[in-house]
Design a protein around this motif. Sequence first.
Motif, short mmCIF file in Angstrom:
data_model
loop_
_atom_site.label_atom_id
_atom_site.label_comp_id
_atom_site.label_asym_id
_atom_site.label_seq_id
_atom_site.Cartn_x
_atom_site.Cartn_y
_atom_site.Cartn_z
N GLU A 77 0.91 -1.36 -0.04
CA GLU A 77 0.06 -0.09 -0.06
C GLU A 77 0.60 1.09 0.06
OE1 GLU A 77 -3.77 1.82 2.75
OE2 GLU A 77 -2.47 -0.02 3.53
N LEU A 78 0.71 2.23 -0.66
CA LEU A 78 1.27 3.42 -0.54
C LEU A 78 1.19 4.17 0.52
CD1 LEU A 78 0.68 4.84 -4.43
CD2 LEU A 78 2.84 4.41 -3.33
N GLY A 79 2.23 4.71 1.17
CA GLY A 79 2.04 5.27 2.46
C GLY A 79 2.81 4.65 3.36
N VAL A 80 3.32 3.27 3.33
CA VAL A 80 3.92 2.73 4.07
C VAL A 80 5.32 3.26 4.42
CG1 VAL A 80 5.17 0.40 4.51
CG2 VAL A 80 2.96 0.48 3.31
N PRO A 81 5.55 3.44 5.91
CA PRO A 81 6.83 4.27 6.24
C PRO A 81 7.96 3.66 5.24
CG PRO A 81 5.79 3.90 8.04
CD PRO A 81 5.02 3.19 7.03
N LEU A 82 8.76 4.41 4.98
CA LEU A 82 10.00 3.85 3.73
C LEU A 82 10.97 2.81 4.59
CD1 LEU A 82 11.60 3.73 1.24
CD2 LEU A 82 12.75 5.96 2.20
N LYS A 83 11.11 3.25 6.15
CA LYS A 83 12.06 2.53 7.13
C LYS A 83 11.35 1.13 7.20
CE LYS A 83 10.42 4.08 11.62
NZ LYS A 83 9.23 3.08 11.70
N ASP A 84 10.04 0.87 7.27
CA ASP A 84 9.38 -0.59 7.35
C ASP A 84 9.63 -1.34 6.17
OD1 ASP A 84 8.46 0.62 9.72
OD2 ASP A 84 6.36 0.54 9.00
N VAL A 85 9.63 -0.66 4.77
CA VAL A 85 10.00 -1.42 3.63
C VAL A 85 11.61 -2.03 3.71
CG1 VAL A 85 10.22 -1.41 1.14
CG2 VAL A 85 8.43 0.25 2.38
N ILE A 86 12.20 -0.86 4.20
CA ILE A 86 13.82 -1.51 4.17
C ILE A 86 13.87 -2.42 5.19
CG2 ILE A 86 16.02 -0.53 4.58
CD1 ILE A 86 14.59 0.54 1.85
N TYR A 87 13.40 -2.23 6.55
CA TYR A 87 13.92 -2.94 7.53
C TYR A 87 12.83 -4.22 7.90
CZ TYR A 87 17.17 0.50 8.81
OH TYR A 87 18.42 1.41 8.67
N ASP A 88 11.60 -4.09 7.76
CA ASP A 88 10.55 -5.17 8.11
C ASP A 88 10.67 -5.92 6.85
OD1 ASP A 88 10.53 -3.73 10.36
OD2 ASP A 88 8.61 -3.06 10.32
N VAL A 89 10.27 -5.45 5.86
CA VAL A 89 9.87 -6.36 4.73
C VAL A 89 11.06 -6.83 4.08
CG1 VAL A 89 8.77 -6.18 2.25
CG2 VAL A 89 7.95 -4.74 4.07
N CYS A 90 12.10 -6.02 3.85
CA CYS A 90 13.45 -6.55 3.28
C CYS A 90 14.41 -7.18 4.43
CB CYS A 90 14.01 -5.41 2.50
SG CYS A 90 12.78 -4.94 0.99
N GLY A 91 14.18 -6.72 5.57
CA GLY A 91 15.07 -7.35 6.56
C GLY A 91 16.28 -6.67 6.93
N GLY A 92 16.50 -5.08 6.21
CA GLY A 92 17.72 -4.49 6.48
C GLY A 92 18.82 -5.09 5.80
N ALA A 93 20.02 -4.72 6.03
CA ALA A 93 21.43 -4.90 5.42
C ALA A 93 21.61 -6.31 5.96
CB ALA A 93 22.48 -3.79 5.65
N PRO A 94 22.25 -7.16 5.15
CA PRO A 94 22.76 -8.45 5.58
C PRO A 94 23.95 -8.27 6.66
CG PRO A 94 22.98 -8.22 3.22
CD PRO A 94 22.54 -6.73 3.86
N ASP A 95 24.34 -9.48 7.03
CA ASP A 95 25.76 -9.47 8.07
C ASP A 95 25.72 -8.60 9.22
OD1 ASP A 95 26.49 -11.57 6.17
OD2 ASP A 95 27.34 -9.88 4.84
N GLY A 96 24.42 -8.11 9.60
CA GLY A 96 24.49 -7.24 10.63
C GLY A 96 25.10 -5.89 10.51
N LYS A 97 25.10 -5.53 9.25
CA LYS A 97 25.79 -4.12 8.78
C LYS A 97 24.70 -3.04 8.95
CE LYS A 97 29.69 -5.64 6.81
NZ LYS A 97 31.03 -5.53 7.51
N LYS A 98 25.23 -1.82 9.23
CA LYS A 98 24.14 -0.72 9.24
C LYS A 98 24.23 -0.05 7.89
CE LYS A 98 25.04 1.46 13.86
NZ LYS A 98 26.64 0.87 14.26
N ILE A 99 23.00 0.62 7.45
CA ILE A 99 22.78 1.13 6.30
C ILE A 99 23.46 2.48 6.37
CG2 ILE A 99 20.73 2.05 4.86
CD1 ILE A 99 19.30 -0.38 5.49
N LYS A 100 23.99 2.74 5.22
CA LYS A 100 24.56 4.26 5.07
C LYS A 100 23.36 5.13 4.30
CE LYS A 100 28.95 5.00 4.32
NZ LYS A 100 30.25 5.14 3.47
N ALA A 101 23.05 4.55 3.19
CA ALA A 101 22.29 5.57 2.37
C ALA A 101 21.30 4.71 1.60
CB ALA A 101 23.08 6.22 1.43
#
Lengths: 425, 185
Positions: A264-288
């Motif tokens: 759905e449009l309007g989902v917070p971008l951070k939820d797409v990145i972290y919840d849906v896609c699981g964030g960055a692999p290997d426990g790395k932080k996201i830079k950009a």
Amino acid sequence: MGFPHDHDLEIGTILSRHFGDPKARELDTWLTYGGYEGLKQAVEMDPGEITTIVKDSGLRGRGGAGFPTGLKWSFMPQEKSGPHYLCCNADESEPGAFKDREILRWVPHLLIEGCLIAARAIRAEHAYIYVRGEYFPFTSILNDAVVEAYEAGYIGRDILGSGWDCDLTVHIGAGAYIAGEETGLMSSLTGGRAEPKIKPPFPAQSGVFGKPTTVNNVETLAAVPMILINGADWYRQWGTEKSPGTKLWCCSGHLVRPGNYELELGVPLKDVIYDVCGGAPDGKKIKAVIPGGSSTAMLTADELDVPSTYEGLQEAGSSLGTASPIVLNEDTNIVRAMRRIADFYAHESCGQCVQCREGTSWVAKILKRIEDGDGRLSDLDTLYDLCEQLTGRTICVLADSVVFPLRSSLDKFRDEYEALIGGRA
Amino acid sequence: MKKVHPAVVGAQPFQLAEHRPVERLFEDAEGRDRLEKSLSRYPEKKGALLPMLAYAQERNGWLSPEAMEEIAEALDLTPAYVRSVATFYTMYAKRPVGRYWIQVCTCISCHVNRGEEVFESFLEHTGTRAGEVSEDGRYTVIEAECLGACGFATVVQVNDRYFENVTPETVPEVLAQLEPGEPEA
């Protein structure tokens, strides 16, 4: 691969519900899924009525610009003085975007139906689907569906016994990003180099073969049948007032679960990145994150708490674009990544406008120099100057496209540029 | 002769390992059929240009100057114009390429997922330099701009096939799958 992974967020069910089901490509099965019900309604309707429903639904163009679809259709002449054409833009080439290929690949009949309904709405007698040349495997799936639909009477003469005729032709490109720009697409479809043209005249006045033409993205057209069947209000139950409906996301880069997700449009971008896609692999932080495909402004990891709507990303200084976030982890060399993006635009500039032809290539060269440790602090001023020179001065927006990520990377990651330059004046 | 529906005649795969070379494109039944069907889909002859360039490459494996001249004649265009269009697009091979034309995406999403290393690995395993044809005529390896499958980096296109999630280590597996008789990816 390619269809949605499991996750907790509610998934829209308009475009992707049959992704991963190869039987959905076959007409017999597709009909049991409710296929071509929208077309059956459309052939009984006046073109203006179809346009009104799509206008009321608030559907916006999914190719990146977000222009209201129904409004675009209404620009077409109401009285015909010659042929009208519909072009479906399947030249998906924006780095980060890989959604149209999934529609071609899993639900080709949905796209065909959307094309026919749109053609009916704009009074076109021929729809062309322009697919990027590289997409051979997906084009072949589409081709089979088109032939099947012709043979069953959903395309061609006297469609479904309504007396209405409409042809559909699949046309493939041969490797040119700029053929995805609507006037570039029209140049290419008519047998030319894919060079964009100055507007006006607008496509609705003079498009392919000099006739009134509408160009719509694959994902836009694929949303049309369900809107027609269920109505504008049904579509508006998802998303926001200005950005209704669902969107097919393309998530790539450093992610645990990259891929396509209809959300759905309007989902917070951070939820797409972290919840849906699981964030960055290997426990790395996201830079950009480059949220909307490579031509949109970079956001830092602290800027991701924004609603994923056209207006939300715009307020955050970027753009929803094609909803194709490219995620870069903490180890990413931003200058090098930006140089690779600039290489793309330098390579894909059609060369008509001097600012773009020279400017994009100088951006790439200067970034390479900095990357290689030969940069000077004055290079950063030159890059800012190029941002000015490449904005709003060319026939199309390819030049502007490199400026969005470039300027944001200079503003937000200046320390990385300076570290590579090491104080040389 | 492969039967092709007019609606999709301009959308046939044109980068193939097997070629059916022909000296004159439109002098056999298949060539004439493709030309006529393409012409029937556009209100102007010029519209059939990209489909015919693609067809020439499908048959011969590349676009020779002679083929471009023949297409120009068939569509009432000048050879110079046809060449100006053909050279605009990267997928038209203006000189012969290997039977397996390997395009490795190194654009941004593949770039951050070892795309350049995959490219180097293909060069190493095929014993070629970028863009050249291997001695046995099998391979040509080039770097490609975005192939539109960014979630499955690194993406490699070989002729009309896509290979996804390729790593430098899995390059030999990809090459092995190219030979006839091997299962599809």
